[in-house]
Design a protein around this motif. Sequence first.
Motif, short mmCIF file in Angstrom:
data_model
loop_
_atom_site.label_atom_id
_atom_site.label_comp_id
_atom_site.label_asym_id
_atom_site.label_seq_id
_atom_site.Cartn_x
_atom_site.Cartn_y
_atom_site.Cartn_z
N ASP A 218 0.83 -1.22 0.00
CA ASP A 218 0.00 0.00 0.00
C ASP A 218 0.86 1.26 0.00
N GLU A 219 2.00 1.22 0.68
CA GLU A 219 2.89 2.39 0.67
C GLU A 219 3.39 2.67 -0.76
N GLN A 222 0.57 4.00 -3.02
CA GLN A 222 0.30 5.42 -2.77
C GLN A 222 1.37 6.29 -3.46
N ASP A 226 0.59 9.11 -6.30
CA ASP A 226 1.00 10.51 -6.09
C ASP A 226 1.91 11.00 -7.22
N HIS A 252 -1.60 13.40 0.40
CA HIS A 252 -1.58 12.35 -0.63
C HIS A 252 -2.92 12.35 -1.37
N ASP A 254 -6.27 10.50 -2.37
CA ASP A 254 -7.16 9.38 -2.05
C ASP A 254 -7.56 8.74 -3.38
#
Lengths: 309, 94
Positions: A218-219, A222, A226, A252, A254
């Motif tokens: 997930d990091e 993201q 971005d 960030h 969504d």
Amino acid sequence: MSQAEFDALIDADERIEPDDWMPDDYRKTLVRQIAQHAHSEIIGMQPEGEWITRAPSLHRKAILTAKVQDEAGHGMYLYGAAESLGVDRAELLDRLHNKTQKYSSIFNYATPEWADVGAIGWLVDGAAIANQVPLCRCSYGPYGRAMVRICKEESFHQRQGFQIMLTLSEGTPEQKAMAQRALDRWWWPSIMMFGPPDTDSPNTARSMAWGIKRYTNDELRQQFVDATVPQAELLGLAIPDPDLVWNEERGHYDFGEPDWDEFATMVRGEGEIPDLRISTRRNAHAEGEWVREAAVAYAEKQQQRERVA
Amino acid sequence: MNAAWPLWEVFVRARRGLSHTHVGSVHAADGETALQAARDLFTRRQEGVSLWVVPSADIVASDPSAEAELFEPAADKAYRFPTSYELPADVDHM
């Protein structure tokens, strides 16, 4: 070396090298991950390779040929890293061919239009870079070193893809529409390339403790979103996610939830395209058999001549 | 027929004046084709001006479990390093 010495090296963020003692599970995890990575590189030659003969100019054809050749090379670097763990390259290829080892499901999508070549470079290689840059610091030395070489070459891949998208976006309305269709096709598959959400990724914690993985799925996802949203804005193309919005508080974007059922289907590798990928690979291997045999026969004959002389 | 090609280690000289450095390995039936494979795999972007290939099986390596006895004795011999000698402030460039 012992478990305690292995743990001390990992804790000190030092590298593990091929002849070192290592836990069986560490070795197995690496073999599985590196082999899957290698398989992905060589299967990844197919969806884009289909476009080499249909590239719109000689310049684009030369670029695409170089890119597909790089993917083959990346596969070779990675098979070499896997072999340093004591497995045999021929055996890994057998496992790809009999489907007991997987490749990235991203290559189970079709490339019906030229813009798909652009979207693959921009998004798929972009996502791959986000995944691979941290792997350069993987605790297993040969894997990290292979990734350094691969990342250097990948950045050309992403740029040439973005440039295709830029050219199409600045072209005729039809060309821009084609670029948009490619973004629509590749956005969600690229988002899913980072793997299942952290809540559904049972091996992540262990791989992070071993220094194989540096960030969670997930990091990385993201980070990719971005970085990519402003690029899509620059192209004047719309990302197909109604939930995509800048979150001032988090700093960030969504974004919406991918279709994980589709992901599971693609990972299972059932259907026309996965069958085509594997049969193309098997045929290429079988058709090369006589070349491998002839090279060995020639080498043996030369050695015999040297012994006689 | 078993057509397995042996493994070769590849070394590249990045430019004149530097030594050959290990970059990875290739499978090939003989030295000549190993060089060709190494050229295609490791030097597509001007990474070097010279290649060596060596059969992996011919490399003799130190035992990793002997790392301490082989390499640690240097740690308590600080006098082998110039930094262990303090010089008067007036002496520079020595």
